[in-house]
Design an enzyme around this catalytic site. Structure first.
Site, PDB file in Angstrom:
ATOM      1  N   ILE A  12      47.465  44.636  45.902  1.00 15.11           N
ATOM      2  CA  ILE A  12      47.140  45.274  47.190  1.00 15.11           C
ATOM      3  C   ILE A  12      47.848  44.544  48.337  1.00 15.11           C
ATOM      4  N   ALA A  83      42.923  36.120  45.749  1.00 15.23           N
ATOM      5  CA  ALA A  83      41.707  35.997  44.946  1.00 15.23           C
ATOM      6  C   ALA A  83      42.065  36.052  43.480  1.00 15.23           C
ATOM      7  N   SER A  85      40.982  38.263  40.676  1.00 15.10           N
ATOM      8  CA  SER A  85      40.440  39.603  40.920  1.00 15.10           C
ATOM      9  C   SER A  85      39.965  40.359  39.678  1.00 15.10           C
ATOM     10  N   THR A 100      39.083  29.593  43.991  1.00 18.60           N
ATOM     11  CA  THR A 100      39.928  30.399  44.883  1.00 18.60           C
ATOM     12  C   THR A 100      39.105  31.287  45.805  1.00 18.60           C
ATOM     13  N   THR A 125      35.013  43.568  48.311  1.00 21.81           N
ATOM     14  CA  THR A 125      34.941  44.614  47.284  1.00 21.81           C
ATOM     15  C   THR A 125      33.565  45.265  47.258  1.00 21.81           C
ATOM     16  N   ASP A 126      33.522  46.509  46.785  1.00 24.64           N
ATOM     17  CA  ASP A 126      32.219  47.181  46.626  1.00 24.64           C
ATOM     18  C   ASP A 126      31.389  46.528  45.526  1.00 24.64           C
ATOM     19  N   GLU A 127      32.041  45.697  44.678  1.00 24.81           N
ATOM     20  CA  GLU A 127      31.302  45.083  43.565  1.00 24.81           C
ATOM     21  C   GLU A 127      30.232  44.108  44.043  1.00 24.81           C
ATOM     22  N   TYR A 153      33.005  37.200  38.931  1.00 15.56           N
ATOM     23  CA  TYR A 153      33.952  37.655  39.969  1.00 15.56           C
ATOM     24  C   TYR A 153      33.188  38.176  41.181  1.00 15.56           C
ATOM     25  N   LYS A 157      32.899  36.802  45.110  1.00 17.01           N
ATOM     26  CA  LYS A 157      33.288  37.585  46.298  1.00 17.01           C
ATOM     27  C   LYS A 157      32.091  37.716  47.253  1.00 17.01           C
ATOM     28  N   ASP A 275      31.654  46.761  24.552  1.00  8.72           N
ATOM     29  CA  ASP A 275      31.536  46.889  26.003  1.00  8.72           C
ATOM     30  C   ASP A 275      31.761  45.549  26.710  1.00  8.72           C
ATOM     31  N   ARG A 276      32.135  45.646  27.982  1.00 13.95           N
ATOM     32  CA  ARG A 276      32.212  44.450  28.850  1.00 13.95           C
ATOM     33  C   ARG A 276      30.789  43.912  29.036  1.00 13.95           C
ATOM     34  N   GLY A 278      27.621  42.760  30.809  1.00  9.89           N
ATOM     35  CA  GLY A 278      27.066  43.026  32.148  1.00  9.89           C
ATOM     36  C   GLY A 278      27.752  44.172  32.871  1.00  9.89           C
TER      37      GLY A 278
HETATM   38  P1  NAD Z   1      45.721  40.677  42.322  1.00 11.82           P
HETATM   39  O1  NAD Z   1      45.051  39.905  41.248  1.00 11.82           O
HETATM   40  O2  NAD Z   1      46.698  41.742  41.952  1.00 11.82           O
HETATM   41  O3  NAD Z   1      46.472  39.678  43.315  1.00 11.82           O
HETATM   42  C1  NAD Z   1      45.905  38.487  43.747  1.00 11.82           C
HETATM   43  C2  NAD Z   1      47.006  37.650  44.383  1.00 11.82           C
HETATM   44  O4  NAD Z   1      46.396  36.439  44.888  1.00 11.82           O
HETATM   45  C3  NAD Z   1      48.102  37.226  43.415  1.00 11.82           C
HETATM   46  O5  NAD Z   1      49.363  37.390  44.009  1.00 11.82           O
HETATM   47  C4  NAD Z   1      47.820  35.747  43.166  1.00 11.82           C
HETATM   48  O6  NAD Z   1      48.977  34.981  42.881  1.00 11.82           O
HETATM   49  C5  NAD Z   1      47.205  35.335  44.500  1.00 11.82           C
HETATM   50  N1  NAD Z   1      46.338  34.156  44.382  1.00 11.82           N
HETATM   51  C6  NAD Z   1      45.381  33.925  43.462  1.00 11.82           C
HETATM   52  N2  NAD Z   1      44.820  32.714  43.654  1.00 11.82           N
HETATM   53  C7  NAD Z   1      45.432  32.174  44.747  1.00 11.82           C
HETATM   54  C8  NAD Z   1      45.282  30.958  45.449  1.00 11.82           C
HETATM   55  N3  NAD Z   1      44.386  30.027  45.074  1.00 11.82           N
HETATM   56  N4  NAD Z   1      46.062  30.728  46.539  1.00 11.82           N
HETATM   57  C9  NAD Z   1      46.975  31.657  46.921  1.00 11.82           C
HETATM   58  N5  NAD Z   1      47.176  32.815  46.281  1.00 11.82           N
HETATM   59  C10 NAD Z   1      46.408  33.081  45.207  1.00 11.82           C
HETATM   60  O7  NAD Z   1      44.534  41.284  43.196  1.00 11.82           O
HETATM   61  P2  NAD Z   1      44.425  42.685  43.972  1.00 11.82           P
HETATM   62  O8  NAD Z   1      43.931  43.710  43.034  1.00 11.82           O
HETATM   63  O9  NAD Z   1      45.657  42.887  44.736  1.00 11.82           O
HETATM   64  O10 NAD Z   1      43.219  42.340  44.962  1.00 11.82           O
HETATM   65  C11 NAD Z   1      43.482  41.754  46.234  1.00 11.82           C
HETATM   66  C12 NAD Z   1      42.159  41.551  46.953  1.00 11.82           C
HETATM   67  O11 NAD Z   1      41.488  42.801  47.104  1.00 11.82           O
HETATM   68  C13 NAD Z   1      41.185  40.638  46.205  1.00 11.82           C
HETATM   69  O12 NAD Z   1      40.537  39.836  47.166  1.00 11.82           O
HETATM   70  C14 NAD Z   1      40.200  41.595  45.560  1.00 11.82           C
HETATM   71  O13 NAD Z   1      38.944  40.988  45.423  1.00 11.82           O
HETATM   72  C15 NAD Z   1      40.169  42.719  46.565  1.00 11.82           C
HETATM   73  N6  NAD Z   1      39.867  44.059  46.040  1.00 11.82           N
HETATM   74  C16 NAD Z   1      40.575  44.560  44.994  1.00 11.82           C
HETATM   75  C17 NAD Z   1      40.328  45.877  44.574  1.00 11.82           C
HETATM   76  C18 NAD Z   1      41.090  46.497  43.425  1.00 11.82           C
HETATM   77  O14 NAD Z   1      40.747  47.597  42.996  1.00 11.82           O
HETATM   78  N7  NAD Z   1      42.139  45.867  42.907  1.00 11.82           N
HETATM   79  C19 NAD Z   1      39.361  46.647  45.218  1.00 11.82           C
HETATM   80  C20 NAD Z   1      38.652  46.068  46.290  1.00 11.82           C
HETATM   81  C21 NAD Z   1      38.930  44.796  46.696  1.00 11.82           C
HETATM   82  O1  DAU Z   2      35.490  48.080  42.683  1.00 13.04           O
HETATM   83  C1  DAU Z   2      36.484  47.236  43.140  1.00 13.04           C
HETATM   84  C2  DAU Z   2      36.956  46.347  42.009  1.00 13.04           C
HETATM   85  O2  DAU Z   2      37.726  47.170  41.145  1.00 13.04           O
HETATM   86  C3  DAU Z   2      37.783  45.164  42.493  1.00 13.04           C
HETATM   87  O3  DAU Z   2      36.959  44.327  43.264  1.00 13.04           O
HETATM   88  C4  DAU Z   2      38.368  44.380  41.315  1.00 13.04           C
HETATM   89  O4  DAU Z   2      39.225  43.361  41.797  1.00 13.04           O
HETATM   90  C5  DAU Z   2      39.175  45.346  40.462  1.00 13.04           C
HETATM   91  O5  DAU Z   2      39.679  44.678  39.339  1.00 13.04           O
HETATM   92  C6  DAU Z   2      38.302  46.526  40.028  1.00 13.04           C
HETATM   93  O6  DAU Z   2      37.264  46.088  39.112  1.00 13.04           O
HETATM   94  P1  DAU Z   2      36.862  46.942  37.814  1.00 13.04           P
HETATM   95  O7  DAU Z   2      36.197  46.046  36.865  1.00 13.04           O
HETATM   96  O8  DAU Z   2      36.161  48.188  38.200  1.00 13.04           O
HETATM   97  O9  DAU Z   2      38.363  47.353  37.324  1.00 13.04           O
HETATM   98  P2  DAU Z   2      39.041  47.398  35.873  1.00 13.04           P
HETATM   99  O10 DAU Z   2      40.345  48.099  36.071  1.00 13.04           O
HETATM  100  O11 DAU Z   2      39.035  46.088  35.211  1.00 13.04           O
HETATM  101  O12 DAU Z   2      38.072  48.364  35.070  1.00 13.04           O
HETATM  102  C7  DAU Z   2      37.783  49.686  35.521  1.00 13.04           C
HETATM  103  C8  DAU Z   2      36.797  50.306  34.536  1.00 13.04           C
HETATM  104  O13 DAU Z   2      37.460  50.519  33.291  1.00 13.04           O
HETATM  105  C9  DAU Z   2      35.614  49.422  34.227  1.00 13.04           C
HETATM  106  O14 DAU Z   2      34.462  50.237  34.051  1.00 13.04           O
HETATM  107  C10 DAU Z   2      35.969  48.759  32.898  1.00 13.04           C
HETATM  108  C11 DAU Z   2      36.810  49.817  32.219  1.00 13.04           C
HETATM  109  N1  DAU Z   2      37.872  49.326  31.314  1.00 13.04           N
HETATM  110  C12 DAU Z   2      38.765  48.412  31.796  1.00 13.04           C
HETATM  111  C13 DAU Z   2      39.765  47.923  30.995  1.00 13.04           C
HETATM  112  C14 DAU Z   2      40.737  46.904  31.511  1.00 13.04           C
HETATM  113  C15 DAU Z   2      37.977  49.814  30.024  1.00 13.04           C
HETATM  114  O15 DAU Z   2      37.194  50.675  29.587  1.00 13.04           O
HETATM  115  N2  DAU Z   2      38.975  49.325  29.223  1.00 13.04           N
HETATM  116  C16 DAU Z   2      39.872  48.387  29.649  1.00 13.04           C
HETATM  117  O16 DAU Z   2      40.735  47.962  28.832  1.00 13.04           O
END
Ligand code: NAD
Ligand code: DAU
Length: 342
Positions: A12, A83, A85, A100, A125-127, A153, A157, A275-276, A278
């Site tokens: 992001i 983060a 993530s 982190t 995050t909504d989590e 995680y 957050k 399942d994952r 929790g």
């Molecule tokens: P990502 O895992 O793709 O990227 C995280 C980045 O942070 C990476 O480039 C990593 O190198 C960097 N990083 C990690 N630890 C670090 C540290 N100690 N110092 C400096 N850099 C560091 O994550 P993302 O999916 O892009 O998420 C970005 C942010 O958005 C996170 O805070 C996450 O909680 C939040 N978020 C993500 C989602 C989602 O769906 N991916 C949704 C809502 C919120």
């Molecule tokens: O809601 C926001 C969050 O969304 C962010 O805060 C997190 O950083 C981001 O990783 C994401 O979390 P989720 O756990 O929802 O995302 P993930 O893509 O890991 O999983 C999405 C759903 O799919 C979840 O219910 C678990 C399931 N899943 C995931 C993987 C990787 C599977 O069924 N199989 C898989 O192999």
């Protein structure tokens, strides 16, 4: 205006840098990233030579390094994306998430207090709200929903969010927080649901659905998230939390079936695995506040966003092939190798 964007080599954060470059070309952007397994410098290739852009390899927990950077750059705004993530990794190794996500946030905010700042924005995050029951589709997360995190995680957050609000109340730090739902789009690391399923389907590999695949997520195209953060930076009220999401709830199994259809792959690639731990059932954001106060609404419909995303992974196979050809193999074996089929 100088803006520090942490975690900008991740999914992001990189999309946010591209969005800012396009919409605010005069803003000096400083990307701070530790380049963990999730950070990828090749993602930033198109902005690297921009005179208004600087990349700094730095851990946000490194207080000396962070203070030095603030002294050099005197940032006006900090947007903290950095983060750990991934929920599954947090279940395996929680410690780095606390480092982190909590200590890193505290270190950045201490630098903001010490050197002064116009705005510190925390990307949350909504989590942090935990989950909602599947049988109550009338319930949504609002900004007043109590924090009730499920995984290491989301607990990290939520802890960071509490600290951010405490720094506002105690020290008057000008903070805002956004709590967004699941993002998808270009440059997402292929450990998350959508890119993992695209990569596996293209290789005719099994598509591992956790449990029954009924879990619901509220999917948002990444650029819409970037626009929401920009709106909060420009017009959001200091000390406030804004939920970001688009009433786009989908269950996992339906998403994976759509990916199979779009790639013309058979649904019998889908396997139901253990399942994952929790596992949260349902996330659903009520975005009324950000819509009413800031006029933000998501612009990309899920069908269009998913098609664009799939096309991006087809057109940029080198980006993700490079990732999955390295240490990712060990990760995949560890996470999925022993996961029993159910
Ligand atoms: P990502 O895992 O793709 O990227 C995280 C980045 O942070 C990476 O480039 C990593 O190198 C960097 N990083 C990690 N630890 C670090 C540290 N100690 N110092 C400096 N850099 C560091 O994550 P993302 O999916 O892009 O998420 C970005 C942010 O958005 C996170 O805070 C996450 O909680 C939040 N978020 C993500 C989602 C989602 O769906 N991916 C949704 C809502 C919120
Ligand atoms: O809601 C926001 C969050 O969304 C962010 O805060 C997190 O950083 C981001 O990783 C994401 O979390 P989720 O756990 O929802 O995302 P993930 O893509 O890991 O999983 C999405 C759903 O799919 C979840 O219910 C678990 C399931 N899943 C995931 C993987 C990787 C599977 O069924 N199989 C898989 O192999």
């Amino acid at each position: 205006m100088t803006m520090i964007v942490t975690g900008g080599a991740g999914f992001i954060g990189a999309n946010f840098l591209f969005y800012m470059r396009k919409t605010h070309p005069d803003t000096r952007l400083i990307c701070v990233d530790k380049l963990t397994y999730a950070g990828n410098l090749s993602t930033l290739a198109t902005v690297m030579d921009d005179p208004n852009f600087r990349f700094v390899k730095l851990d946000i927990c490194d207080r000396v390094g962070v203070y030095q950077l603030f002294e050099e750059e005197k940032p006006d705004v900090v947007v903290n994306f950095a983060a750990e993530s991934h929920v599954d990794r947090s279940i395996e190794t929680p410690e780095v998430f606390l480092q982190t996500n909590v200590i890193g946030t505290e270190t950045l905010m201490d630098a903001c207090r010490r050197y002064g700042i116009q705005r510190y924005h925390q990307v949350s995050t909504d989590e942090v709200y935990g989950d909602l029951p599947l049988e109550r589709p009338d319930l949504f997360f609002t900004e007043e929903t109590p924090l009730h995190a499920s995984s290491p995680y989301s607990a990290s957050k939520a802890s960071a969010d509490l600290l951010v609000l405490a720094y506002h109340r105690t020290y008057g730090l000008p903070v805002t927080i956004s709590r967004c739902s699941n993002n998808y789009g270009p440059y997402q690391f292929p450990e998350k649901l959508i890119p993992l399923m695209i990569a596996n389907a293209l290789a005719d590999k099994p598509l591992p659905i956790y449990g029954r695949g009924e879990n619901v997520r509220d999917w948002l195209y990444v650029e819409d998230h970037c626009k929401a953060i920009d709106a909060i930076l420009q017009k959001g009220r200091v000390g406030q939390v804004y939920n970001v999401g688009g009433h786009n709830e989908m269950c996992n199994i339906d998403i994976v079936k759509r990916i199979c259809k779009a790639l013309d792959k058979p649904e019998n690639l889908i396997v139901h695995v253990e399942d994952r731990k929790g596992h949260d059932m349902r996330y659903a954001i009520d975005p009324t506040k950000i819509h009413r106060e800031l006029g933000w609404l998501p612009e990309t419909k899920f069908g269009d966003g998913l098609q664009k995303t799939i096309q991006w992974y087809l057109d940029n196979s080198k980006w993700w092939q490079d990732i999955i050809s390295g240490a990712y193999q060990d990760y995949y074996e560890k996470m999925y190798g022993k996961r029993a089929e159910v």
